[in-house]
Design an enzyme around this catalytic site. Structure first.
Site, mmCIF file in Angstrom:
data_model
loop_
_atom_site.group_PDB
_atom_site.id
_atom_site.type_symbol
_atom_site.label_atom_id
_atom_site.label_comp_id
_atom_site.label_asym_id
_atom_site.label_seq_id
_atom_site.Cartn_x
_atom_site.Cartn_y
_atom_site.Cartn_z
ATOM 1 C CE LYS A 1 -56.995 -26.184 -8.372
ATOM 2 N NZ LYS A 1 -58.505 -27.224 -8.096
ATOM 3 C CE LYS B 1 -59.495 -35.090 -12.962
ATOM 4 N NZ LYS B 1 -59.064 -34.242 -14.154
ATOM 5 C CG ASP C 1 -62.009 -34.358 -15.700
ATOM 6 O OD1 ASP C 1 -61.794 -33.422 -15.935
ATOM 7 O OD2 ASP C 1 -62.926 -34.937 -16.308
ATOM 8 C CB THR D 1 -60.984 -25.941 -19.986
ATOM 9 O OG1 THR D 1 -60.634 -26.043 -18.204
ATOM 10 C CG2 THR D 1 -59.747 -26.852 -20.845
ATOM 11 C CG ASN E 1 -66.481 -25.857 -19.098
ATOM 12 O OD1 ASN E 1 -65.335 -25.819 -19.032
ATOM 13 N ND2 ASN E 1 -67.302 -25.293 -18.862
HETATM 14 P P1 NDP Z 1 -68.643 -31.772 -19.626
HETATM 15 O O1 NDP Z 1 -68.941 -33.083 -18.368
HETATM 16 O O2 NDP Z 1 -68.749 -30.289 -19.499
HETATM 17 O O3 NDP Z 1 -68.743 -32.029 -20.457
HETATM 18 C C1 NDP Z 1 -68.126 -33.941 -21.128
HETATM 19 C C2 NDP Z 1 -68.578 -33.134 -22.690
HETATM 20 O O4 NDP Z 1 -67.857 -34.752 -23.264
HETATM 21 C C3 NDP Z 1 -70.894 -33.849 -22.953
HETATM 22 O O5 NDP Z 1 -70.510 -33.416 -23.833
HETATM 23 C C4 NDP Z 1 -69.969 -35.537 -22.668
HETATM 24 O O6 NDP Z 1 -71.481 -35.884 -23.067
HETATM 25 C C5 NDP Z 1 -69.356 -35.641 -23.189
HETATM 26 N N1 NDP Z 1 -68.590 -37.471 -23.432
HETATM 27 C C6 NDP Z 1 -68.758 -38.094 -21.826
HETATM 28 N N2 NDP Z 1 -67.995 -39.260 -21.495
HETATM 29 C C7 NDP Z 1 -68.038 -39.372 -23.004
HETATM 30 C C8 NDP Z 1 -68.016 -40.581 -23.321
HETATM 31 N N3 NDP Z 1 -67.861 -41.834 -22.738
HETATM 32 N N4 NDP Z 1 -68.107 -40.355 -24.966
HETATM 33 C C9 NDP Z 1 -68.399 -39.755 -25.568
HETATM 34 N N5 NDP Z 1 -68.880 -38.473 -24.984
HETATM 35 C C10 NDP Z 1 -69.459 -37.788 -24.073
HETATM 36 O O7 NDP Z 1 -66.569 -32.135 -19.071
HETATM 37 P P2 NDP Z 1 -66.098 -31.054 -19.073
HETATM 38 O O8 NDP Z 1 -66.144 -30.169 -20.443
HETATM 39 O O9 NDP Z 1 -65.250 -30.459 -18.105
HETATM 40 O O10 NDP Z 1 -63.946 -31.961 -19.932
HETATM 41 C C11 NDP Z 1 -64.186 -32.836 -20.895
HETATM 42 C C12 NDP Z 1 -63.497 -33.197 -21.112
HETATM 43 O O11 NDP Z 1 -62.093 -32.168 -21.202
HETATM 44 C C13 NDP Z 1 -62.719 -34.129 -20.210
HETATM 45 O O12 NDP Z 1 -61.820 -34.966 -20.720
HETATM 46 C C14 NDP Z 1 -62.086 -33.918 -18.649
HETATM 47 O O13 NDP Z 1 -61.507 -34.563 -18.173
HETATM 48 C C15 NDP Z 1 -60.901 -32.670 -19.491
HETATM 49 N N6 NDP Z 1 -60.381 -31.616 -18.676
HETATM 50 C C16 NDP Z 1 -61.904 -30.596 -18.459
HETATM 51 C C17 NDP Z 1 -61.546 -29.865 -17.577
HETATM 52 C C18 NDP Z 1 -61.843 -28.606 -16.966
HETATM 53 O O14 NDP Z 1 -62.080 -27.309 -16.111
HETATM 54 N N7 NDP Z 1 -63.426 -29.315 -17.210
HETATM 55 C C19 NDP Z 1 -60.073 -28.791 -18.079
HETATM 56 C C20 NDP Z 1 -59.162 -29.835 -18.381
HETATM 57 C C21 NDP Z 1 -59.395 -31.358 -19.280
HETATM 58 P P3 NDP Z 1 -72.937 -36.814 -22.561
HETATM 59 O O15 NDP Z 1 -73.332 -35.163 -21.908
HETATM 60 O O16 NDP Z 1 -74.014 -37.631 -23.942
HETATM 61 O O17 NDP Z 1 -72.628 -37.634 -21.846
HETATM 62 O O1 2IT Z 2 -57.820 -32.110 -16.008
HETATM 63 C C1 2IT Z 2 -57.806 -30.708 -15.274
HETATM 64 O O2 2IT Z 2 -57.181 -29.961 -15.523
HETATM 65 C C2 2IT Z 2 -59.229 -30.717 -14.736
HETATM 66 N N1 2IT Z 2 -60.330 -31.248 -15.051
HETATM 67 C C3 2IT Z 2 -59.078 -29.042 -13.819
HETATM 68 C C4 2IT Z 2 -58.552 -29.312 -12.695
HETATM 69 C C5 2IT Z 2 -58.528 -27.728 -12.189
HETATM 70 O O3 2IT Z 2 -58.065 -28.396 -10.849
HETATM 71 O O4 2IT Z 2 -58.818 -27.002 -12.052
#
Ligand code: NDP
Ligand code: 2IT
Length: 449
Positions: free
Chosen positions: A93, A129, A169, A212, A243
């Site tokens: 997962k 992943k 992600d 999250t 997100n």
């Molecule tokens: P999104 O794609 O929705 O948003 C990502 C955000 O981070 C955007 O604002 C983006 O800016 C910025 N970002 C991405 N890459 C970079 C970079 N190299 N340098 C600076 N800013 C950056 O992704 P999420 O919000 O889903 O994910 C954000 C983080 O949370 C990640 O690390 C992900 O692994 C983690 N995560 C996500 C989960 C989920 O359920 N979605 C669960 C657990 C962890 P820009 O638009 O300019 O690229």
């Molecule tokens: O980093 C993470 O935990 C996620 N991007 C969510 C993974 C999931 O299966 O909901």
């Protein structure tokens, strides 16, 4: 090498040799192995049966070509990945990341972290992943759809509701999950919970979108309450505006805090009166534009180029919610100097090891990603559960379960830290608590001779 334990030092050396030029993966493994020193001393059976040697090697790595045709008729080729890291406690997962920086080392680091995070949720999910170096930015909906269909055409043969259940992600949200789900259903002629983060009309779970960010704040509130602090009346800085960042902002406000800054990879906005979240949702979720646009709606706010400077803003609580290694030693020192008392990671591995060191040395309450952002995958597991039952829970029901899970993750991490002689160090606590369940399961399953 900083290991006192010779066995762990050897495991680390092997990982570096076997996975050359993958620094993010090395970093993630090193952090966990360092935490496990007191565990291997107490559990020689895990060493004897090679549990850790096996844990650092993915069960399966899938690497594939993703050809698609852009709007001008040109053939484009991207790389697709799925790392099925560990299935000891449940089906693989973990999310799919679409970002140009994706390569094997990024997916391995995320898959490795996911194993321990998923274990911490207390739910039966293994770790995996995947993703691609495809960049959804600036692509039309049609291009994103064609890419997602091509990606799923290969991925479908490796996944399944009881085998491996991907989700979102970075760069993968509701739109992408919808296109991939449609293609899976078309190819396999089955309607199962093979992906999570689905739309509410076709099997998605309430609260998954918010999970999250909400979970991050539930964890952080619990961690702060134990130290006599809370979100109420606090000033918060959050990086990212995707997100995780958006729903962390929403919950921080609900808990009585004021969020003054958000960012994207181009720069950050500072609104001392408090970020207006409806505006951010409109810009990011509806228009898919840059955070800079915020100034068109709220000219009194400020915009700064470059995302690193966000940590120089004075705050009580910092929630890095963008990407790996976005918060370095210098940024950590700036936060400490400005009186920040809590940092919790919404992103995966956003703080460099040096930054974590600064937080721990200065008594900052520090919630590591594996524990603090586990609410997303936990709610994904609740989505799987509802899909299996062919039933759905109300928003309040799912939210209450999420909150309980985050409180338990805090308690279990704090207890493990204390039990193994590192009270208050939730990095060590989360790593050990996550590790134990997976290790015991692998031990129980034996090894083929
Ligand atoms: P999104 O794609 O929705 O948003 C990502 C955000 O981070 C955007 O604002 C983006 O800016 C910025 N970002 C991405 N890459 C970079 C970079 N190299 N340098 C600076 N800013 C950056 O992704 P999420 O919000 O889903 O994910 C954000 C983080 O949370 C990640 O690390 C992900 O692994 C983690 N995560 C996500 C989960 C989920 O359920 N979605 C669960 C657990 C962890 P820009 O638009 O300019 O690229
Ligand atoms: O980093 C993470 O935990 C996620 N991007 C969510 C993974 C999931 O299966 O909901």
């Amino acid at each position: 090498m900083t290991f006192k334990n010779a066995y762990l030092a050897e495991v680390m050396e092997t990982v570096i040799k076997r996975n050359p030029a993958e620094p993010e993966f090395h970093q993630a493994v090193k952090e966990v192995l360092e935490s496990l020193e007191p565990v291997v001393e107490r559990h020689p059976e895990f060493v004897k049966t090679g549990i850790i040697d096996r844990m650092v090697e993915p069960e399966r790595v899938i690497y594939f070509r993703v050809p698609w045709v852009d709007d001008s008729g040109k053939v484009q080729v991207n790389r697709g990945f799925r790392v099925q890291f560990n299935s000891a406690i449940g089906p693989y997962k973990g999310g799919l990341r679409f970002h140009p920086s994706v390569y094997a080392g990024i997916i391995k680091f995320l898959g490795f972290e996911q194993v321990f995070k998923n274990s911490l949720t207390g739910l039966p999910i293994g770790g995996g992943k995947g993703g691609s170096d495809f960049d959804p930015k600036g692509k039309s909906d049609q291009e994103v759809m064609r890419f997602c269909q091509s990606f799923m055409t290969e991925l479908q043969r490796h996944i399944g509701a009881d085998t491996d259940v991907p989700a979102g992600d970075i760069g993968v949200g509701g739109r992408e999950i919808g296109y991939m789900y449609g293609q899976y259903k078309r190819l396999r002629n089955e309607f199962t919970g093979v992906l999570t983060g689905k739309g509410l009309t076709y099997g998605g779970s309430l609260v998954r979108t918010e999970a999250t960010g909400y979970g991050l704040c539930y964890f952080t509130e619990e961690m702060m309450n134990a130290a006599g602090k809370s979100f109420k009346g606090s000033t918060v800085v959050i990086s990212g505006s995707g997100n995780v960042a958006i729903y962390a902002t929403e919950k921080a406000y609900q808990l009585g805090a004021k969020v003054v800054a958000l960012s994207d990879s181009s720069g950050y906005i500072y609104d001392p009166e408090g970020i207006k979240l409806d505006t951010v949702k409109q810009i990011k979720e509806v228009e898919r534009k840059r955070i800079k646009e915020y100034l068109n709606y709220h000219p009194n706010a400020e915009y700064f180029e470059g995302c690193g400077g966000i940590w120089s803003i004075k705050c009580d609580i910092a929630l890095p919610c963008a990407t790996q290694n976005e918060l370095d030693e210098e940024a950590a020192k700036a936060l400490v100097a400005n009186g920040c008392f809590a940092v919790a990671e919404g992103a995966n591995m956003p703080s460099t090891p040096e930054a974590v060191e600064v937080f721990l040395k200065n008594g900052v309450l520090f919630g590591p990603a594996k524990a603090a952002n586990a609410g997303g995958v936990a709610t994904s597991a609740l989505e799987m559960c509802q899909n299996s039952m062919r039933y759905s829970w109300t928003f309040e029901e799912v939210d209450a379960k999420l909150k309980n899970i985050m409180v338990d993750i805090y308690k279990n991490s704090a207890a493990a830290a204390k039990e193994y002689g590192h009270e208050g160090n939730f990095v060590v606590g989360a790593n050990i608590a996550g590790f134990m369940k997976v290790a015991k399961s692998m031990y129980a399953h034996g090894i083929a001779y």
